[in-house]
Design a protein around this motif. Sequence first.
Motif, PDB file in Angstrom:
ATOM      1  N   LYS A 413       0.834  -1.202   0.000  1.00 23.80           N
ATOM      2  CA  LYS A 413       0.000   0.000   0.000  1.00 23.80           C
ATOM      3  C   LYS A 413       0.870   1.254   0.000  1.00 23.80           C
ATOM      4  N   LEU A 414       1.905   1.265   0.818  1.00 23.11           N
ATOM      5  CA  LEU A 414       2.811   2.411   0.893  1.00 23.11           C
ATOM      6  C   LEU A 414       3.439   2.702  -0.468  1.00 23.11           C
ATOM      7  N   SER A 415       3.877   1.655  -1.144  1.00 20.65           N
ATOM      8  CA  SER A 415       4.551   1.840  -2.436  1.00 20.65           C
ATOM      9  C   SER A 415       3.621   2.386  -3.502  1.00 20.65           C
ATOM     10  N   LYS A 416       2.311   2.168  -3.330  1.00 22.11           N
ATOM     11  CA  LYS A 416       1.347   2.597  -4.334  1.00 22.11           C
ATOM     12  C   LYS A 416       0.685   3.940  -4.011  1.00 22.11           C
ATOM     13  N   ILE A 417       1.102   4.571  -2.906  1.00 17.34           N
ATOM     14  CA  ILE A 417       0.565   5.904  -2.614  1.00 17.34           C
ATOM     15  C   ILE A 417       0.990   6.864  -3.714  1.00 17.34           C
ATOM     16  N   VAL A 418       0.024   7.530  -4.309  1.00 17.65           N
ATOM     17  CA  VAL A 418       0.296   8.510  -5.360  1.00 17.65           C
ATOM     18  C   VAL A 418       0.558   9.862  -4.710  1.00 17.65           C
ATOM     19  N   MET A 419       1.639  10.522  -5.125  1.00 21.06           N
ATOM     20  CA  MET A 419       1.963  11.847  -4.596  1.00 21.06           C
ATOM     21  C   MET A 419       1.688  12.899  -5.662  1.00 21.06           C
ATOM     22  N   TYR A 471      -6.552  23.857  -4.716  1.00 23.06           N
ATOM     23  CA  TYR A 471      -5.872  24.712  -5.672  1.00 23.06           C
ATOM     24  C   TYR A 471      -4.389  24.839  -5.288  1.00 23.06           C
ATOM     25  N   PRO A 472      -3.518  25.177  -6.220  1.00 23.11           N
ATOM     26  CA  PRO A 472      -2.097  25.322  -5.882  1.00 23.11           C
ATOM     27  C   PRO A 472      -1.830  26.418  -4.864  1.00 23.11           C
ATOM     28  N   GLN A 473      -2.731  27.421  -4.768  1.00 23.64           N
ATOM     29  CA  GLN A 473      -2.558  28.513  -3.816  1.00 23.64           C
ATOM     30  C   GLN A 473      -3.287  28.252  -2.498  1.00 23.64           C
ATOM     31  N   THR A 474      -3.803  27.030  -2.313  1.00 16.93           N
ATOM     32  CA  THR A 474      -4.502  26.680  -1.076  1.00 16.93           C
ATOM     33  C   THR A 474      -3.502  26.176  -0.051  1.00 16.93           C
ATOM     34  N   TYR A 475      -3.522  26.784   1.126  1.00 18.65           N
ATOM     35  CA  TYR A 475      -2.556  26.469   2.175  1.00 18.65           C
ATOM     36  C   TYR A 475      -3.065  25.287   2.977  1.00 18.65           C
ATOM     37  N   ASN A 476      -2.930  24.103   2.425  1.00 18.53           N
ATOM     38  CA  ASN A 476      -3.542  22.914   2.982  1.00 18.53           C
ATOM     39  C   ASN A 476      -2.971  21.691   2.285  1.00 18.53           C
ATOM     40  N   ALA A 477      -3.354  20.519   2.719  1.00 18.67           N
ATOM     41  CA  ALA A 477      -2.968  19.265   2.065  1.00 18.67           C
ATOM     42  C   ALA A 477      -3.942  18.194   2.510  1.00 18.67           C
ATOM     43  N   TYR A 478      -3.990  17.065   1.793  1.00 18.22           N
ATOM     44  CA  TYR A 478      -4.916  16.012   2.206  1.00 18.22           C
ATOM     45  C   TYR A 478      -4.463  14.642   1.728  1.00 18.22           C
ATOM     46  N   TYR A 479      -4.998  13.634   2.408  1.00 16.92           N
ATOM     47  CA  TYR A 479      -4.892  12.244   1.966  1.00 16.92           C
ATOM     48  C   TYR A 479      -6.288  11.782   1.585  1.00 16.92           C
ATOM     49  N   ASN A 483      -8.401   7.063  -3.306  1.00 20.94           N
ATOM     50  CA  ASN A 483      -7.392   7.066  -4.363  1.00 20.94           C
ATOM     51  C   ASN A 483      -6.028   6.622  -3.853  1.00 20.94           C
ATOM     52  N   ASN A 484      -5.922   6.411  -2.535  1.00 17.93           N
ATOM     53  CA  ASN A 484      -4.623   6.138  -1.915  1.00 17.93           C
ATOM     54  C   ASN A 484      -3.600   7.150  -2.412  1.00 17.93           C
ATOM     55  N   GLU A 485      -3.917   8.411  -2.198  1.00 15.29           N
ATOM     56  CA  GLU A 485      -3.069   9.493  -2.692  1.00 15.29           C
ATOM     57  C   GLU A 485      -2.921  10.575  -1.637  1.00 15.29           C
ATOM     58  N   ILE A 486      -1.793  11.291  -1.702  1.00 10.88           N
ATOM     59  CA  ILE A 486      -1.639  12.512  -0.925  1.00 10.88           C
ATOM     60  C   ILE A 486      -1.496  13.662  -1.912  1.00 10.88           C
ATOM     61  N   VAL A 487      -2.069  14.796  -1.543  1.00 12.26           N
ATOM     62  CA  VAL A 487      -2.049  15.969  -2.406  1.00 12.26           C
ATOM     63  C   VAL A 487      -1.473  17.137  -1.613  1.00 12.26           C
ATOM     64  N   ILE A 521       0.979  10.791   4.656  1.00 15.06           N
ATOM     65  CA  ILE A 521       1.199   9.360   4.423  1.00 15.06           C
ATOM     66  C   ILE A 521       0.648   8.550   5.588  1.00 15.06           C
ATOM     67  N   THR A 522       0.844   9.042   6.799  1.00 11.47           N
ATOM     68  CA  THR A 522       0.342   8.321   7.972  1.00 11.47           C
ATOM     69  C   THR A 522      -1.171   8.225   7.967  1.00 11.47           C
ATOM     70  N   HIS A 523      -1.853   9.181   7.334  1.00 11.42           N
ATOM     71  CA  HIS A 523      -3.310   9.075   7.237  1.00 11.42           C
ATOM     72  C   HIS A 523      -3.722   7.794   6.514  1.00 11.42           C
ATOM     73  N   GLY A 524      -2.861   7.275   5.667  1.00  9.22           N
ATOM     74  CA  GLY A 524      -3.158   5.999   5.019  1.00  9.22           C
ATOM     75  C   GLY A 524      -3.090   4.833   5.972  1.00  9.22           C
ATOM     76  N   PHE A 525      -2.567   5.085   7.173  1.00  5.55           N
ATOM     77  CA  PHE A 525      -2.381   4.028   8.160  1.00  5.55           C
ATOM     78  C   PHE A 525      -2.911   4.436   9.536  1.00  5.55           C
ATOM     79  N   ASP A 526      -3.837   5.429   9.553  1.00  4.07           N
ATOM     80  CA  ASP A 526      -4.449   5.794  10.824  1.00  4.07           C
ATOM     81  C   ASP A 526      -5.678   4.914  11.059  1.00  4.07           C
ATOM     82  N   ASP A 527      -6.496   5.231  12.053  1.00  6.84           N
ATOM     83  CA  ASP A 527      -7.619   4.351  12.387  1.00  6.84           C
ATOM     84  C   ASP A 527      -8.640   4.255  11.260  1.00  6.84           C
TER      85      ASP A 527
END
Length: 682
Positions: A413-419, A471-479, A483-487, A521-527
């Motif tokens: 799962k870790l190896s397939k996380i899309v960044m 958006y690129p100017q948004t001061y934020n990030a998410y998992y 999609n098993n992705e982080i943005v 990335i840890t959000h992919g492995f939280d509760d």
Amino acid sequence: MKLNTLVLLFSGVALLATGCKKEKEFDPNAPDALFTNRDTLVNPADDFFMYANGGWFGKNPIPDSERSNGIFRTIQDTINNQIMQICEKSAQAKAEKGSNKQKIGDFYASGMDTIAIDKAGINPLQKEMAKIDAVKDVPSLLNTIAYMHTIGTSPAFGFYLGQDDKISTKYALFFSQGGLGLGNRDYYFNTDAETTNIRAEYVKHMEAMSKLMGNDADVSKKNAVVIMKLETDLARASRKLEELRDPVKNYNKMAIGKFKAMTPNIDWNKVLPQLNVVAKADSVIVGQPEFYASLDKMVTSYSVEEWKTYLKWNLVNSYASFLSSDIEKQNFKFYATVLSGVAKQKPRWKRVVEQTDGSLGELIGQVYVEEYLPKGTKEKLLEIGNNIRDVYAEHIKKLDWMSAQTKAKALNKLSKIVMKVGYPDKWKDMSSVTIDKGSYCANVMAVNKWDYNYMISKYGKPVDRTEWSMYPQTYNAYYNPSNNEIVVPACNILVPGYEGRMPDDAILYGIIGGSTFGHEITHGFDDQGSQYDENGNLNNWWTKEDLKKFKEKTKLIVAQFNKYEALPGKFVNGDATQGENIADLGGVVMGYEAFKKTAQYKENQKIAKLSPDQRYFLAYGYAWMVNIKNESLSQQIMTDVHSPAKFRINGPLSNIPEFYKAFNIKEGSKMRQAEKDRVIIW
């Protein structure tokens, strides 16, 4: 979309306030924010949050127009100034009708035209008001409720289209609890003095708004009582914040026929077309079935006239910020002053800039990337992100509590996380949106309609995994677990205090590495995230024994955070915040391990009299440098799945032996967990 969001900083690569200039190398003799932000009168063993940031807080009180102050506010101000430049240039340009600049400029200009806004009063909503007035019976009531969802309001319930949790390649229709003007169900039932007062003030606010809508005092008082009673019944059927975090219990897929049988007073076959669901829908996912069983009774137990009163309130409440100044100020008085402790409004230009970005951020982002984003941002971010992923793999391989079978699946799962970093490779087509200088409220509604129809248009189509939800100017990030992705958006990638020069690796890995990539990335492995497989499907990939061990560890972090008293008598909700707390702990650990591989760490290079370890943990503290007003803090504790900033620093660090050594944190200190209580997960 089911996003584990993080209100975070993210900066430090190409660190300029403006333009695409070349950055200077790090200068160890230049003023250093990590050194000057500290309050050295505070013992780091007692409160590392105040030790790391108290010096800055003392010099930078919270403005009357803000709910908090700190690194986020500082960076957001920079972003707002840049977006203002984009808006003003667009407004002054003689741009071709239908072009991005014309839409940005006219939207901004309409928001700044307070004379026209005040003259219009509530008239921009007259068409929708007339639609509500035309409601005569339950079927027309339900049709109107559905229509209101298509224009940016959410009365009676929640509805959205997203990826099916168990079939991530397909879109599904989701129905959830909703319809509350106070947002969280606990506001309607908690008996403490503060919440009781908020309820009383909410009723007064609805009375005042009813008068501004043209009703007399007696009618307004009656309307407020009706709305409060109706919303309280909706709240009574709603689940608590922590209960909404279980993706399995909140996944109840059923055929349309079963949904209709469960709610005999609501004909969903007729409601769905009003929600613009054109394609034939055969099933829906109902988050909280008990809520809809209660709503079904309410559509007949409340009169049509009472529902119409509620719908008019919901409409005006949704658009109050874009109407005349008397309505806007009354809305601010309750939602900002009463709920959040904010004494005065932001300057008009800043409010309109933030709304223009919120509505047309997809268009602004294209200009932002071209004119403000430094070159090489994506490459540097990916470099740091991949380094974090590498140390994550090393940690998983060495875990002493997880079997080889589950480790193999975790590593897969870790190896397939899309960044996804920086900005999207393709932009959404907003050419069908019509914007002009006529009506600010109408412009906001036009974009809301576009957003809704864009969402609905996906139904029946393959999932587009390239799409961004920021958006690129948004001061934020998410998992995004589906999609098993982080943005990680590009934003301004600014670290305050290091403008025009590259910070050292301790800062880069404390902020971008730990608080951003490591956290997400840890959000992919939280509760929650741990219940989704490598393809984004809600699917158990754990052995029974390993899952039991994992849950035992998460119980420890819940217990740890339940003990934190944010305000007198108000404690952090460890259950509701556990996902973010797990992500914070994993993030700071992984960022530190990646930092240890840098030359700065290996050479034990001191900067501003601080060792590499001290700089790393201070940088992590800088990432959450947020001072918040008590009213806003109280609201956060009740409604947010993120712990207050103080405990996002003190909580994770109190579990880390390397932190103890760096700041001489002895046994028995507040910042050191007893060994039996220490949380070690990933």
